[in-house]
Design an enzyme around this catalytic site. Structure first.
Site, short mmCIF file in Angstrom:
data_model
loop_
_atom_site.label_atom_id
_atom_site.label_comp_id
_atom_site.label_asym_id
_atom_site.label_seq_id
_atom_site.Cartn_x
_atom_site.Cartn_y
_atom_site.Cartn_z
N LYS A 203 0.87 -1.18 0.00
CA LYS A 203 0.00 0.00 0.00
C LYS A 203 0.91 1.23 0.00
CE LYS A 203 -3.81 2.31 2.41
NZ LYS A 203 -4.69 2.28 3.59
N LYS A 255 -2.07 -1.72 -3.77
CA LYS A 255 -2.92 -0.52 -3.76
C LYS A 255 -2.03 0.71 -3.78
CE LYS A 255 -6.48 1.78 -0.95
NZ LYS A 255 -7.26 1.73 0.29
#
Length: 334
Positions: A203, A255
């Site tokens: 992330k 992500k």
């Protein structure tokens, strides 16, 4: 020049001649089952609240969230990822609304589970940022830094209340060291061995989260660069991947999706667990804004971005277009 066997002898264009031919030889296919719908539910509202930076996306009421879950299921979407938006007065330094059994996310999990049962995979965001008055993903130390280990204790509590509410999958998204292992232990301790963990393995600290901050009513001051990953780094993601798998991750995720397709491809090549990617709010907003200006073909751009993410190796894609795209894919096969 001889007209027989003249250059070029190889003509790849033969496989692009008609729509039927292109469909037959397509190497990557999108299916409704590949898609997961992220959804926001806001406490204390009686009507859905539009999100200005994300046209077509809303903060749901409890009733409209149930309806959205049913619509996703009927379209063939596999899962729904839930984010809770508490009332501002309930935010505090520890994010206690996130571990309240009657907090908005836990209530929403029970609502959706009652509506769709096991037919739709119910996922929950396991993070403190929506619930803290400072907007960070964890507990702050005296010097203002996010305290990793104190935050893990809060994540363990969150995992347990979300599991008790009936969630199928928890998604620890705060990028704390050791979060997957702590969450796994917390779940197993209360007999929730069947609750899966979708690890937010890579992330990144991204500029594309902007619209999401509006969607969850974030109170963030500063940034999250001390815990989210540096966009410049790939090897670091592979280290995070190894740690998450060692700690018991059932699925892993990259992500954002679009700006990190190389990371996604590397992760997908390296693991034997399902791989997800999150097409985040800024990616959504860019397409919608350009389409509104008439600069791109909206529907074609949506499918192209999703196909690219799928081609890079994602088996599951979290996208705000999930239900819309699933309907179109289903209609195309009728």
């Amino acid at each position: 020049m001889n007209s027989y066997g003249s250059f070029p002898g190889a003509r790849p264009r033969r496989l692009r001649t008609t729509p039927a031919m292109r469909r037959m030889v397509a190497e990557t296919r999108l299916d409704p089952a590949d898609l997961i719908l992220p959804a926001f539910v806001r406490e204390g509202v009686t009507e859905p609240v539009p999100i200005g930076a994300m046209p077509g996306v809303v903060q749901h009421t409890r009733d409209t969230l149930r309806k959205a879950a049913v619509e996703a299921l009927e379209a063939g979407v596999s899962g729904i990822m839930l984010f809770g938006v508490p009332e501002d007065a309930k935010k505090d330094a520890l994010g206690t609304a996130g571990t309240d059994p009657d907090g908005i996310l836990q209530v929403a999990i029970r609502d959706v589970r009652a509506e769709v049962g096991d037919e739709l995979v119910i996922m929950s965001d396991l993070c403190l940022d929506e619930y803290t008055d400072h907007g960070h993903c964890g507990v702050l130390a005296a010097d203002g830094r996010v305290d990793n280990d104190a935050t893990l204790e809060r994540y363990a509590e969150m995992a347990q209340v979300q599991a008790d509410a009936g969630v199928h999958v928890v998604g620890p998204s705060g990028m704390m060291d050791g979060q997957v292992g702590v969450v796994r232990d917390a779940l197993d301790t209360i007999g929730k061995e069947d609750v899966s963990i979708l690890a937010y393995t890579a992330k990144y600290s991204s500029a594309f989260y902007g619209p999401f901050r509006e969607a969850v009513g974030s109170s963030l001051t500063g940034d999250r660069k001390t815990y989210q990953q540096d966009p410049a780094n790939l090897r670091e993601s592979m280290r995070e991947l190894a740690l998450d798998l060692e700690e018991g991750a059932d699925m892993v995720m990259v992500k954002p999706a679009g700006p990190y397709l190389d990371v996604l491809a590397k992760v997908a090549e390296s693991v034997d667990v399902p791989v997800a990617a999150y097409q985040i709010s800024g990616e959504y907003a860019m397409v919608e804004a350009a389409a509104e200006k008439g600069w791109i073909d909206r529907d074609k751009a949506i499918l192209e971005t999703l196909t690219g993410i799928r081609r890079a190796g994602a088996q599951m894609i979290l996208t705000y277009w999930a239900t819309e795209v699933a309907r179109k894919l289903g209609a195309g096969r009728g």
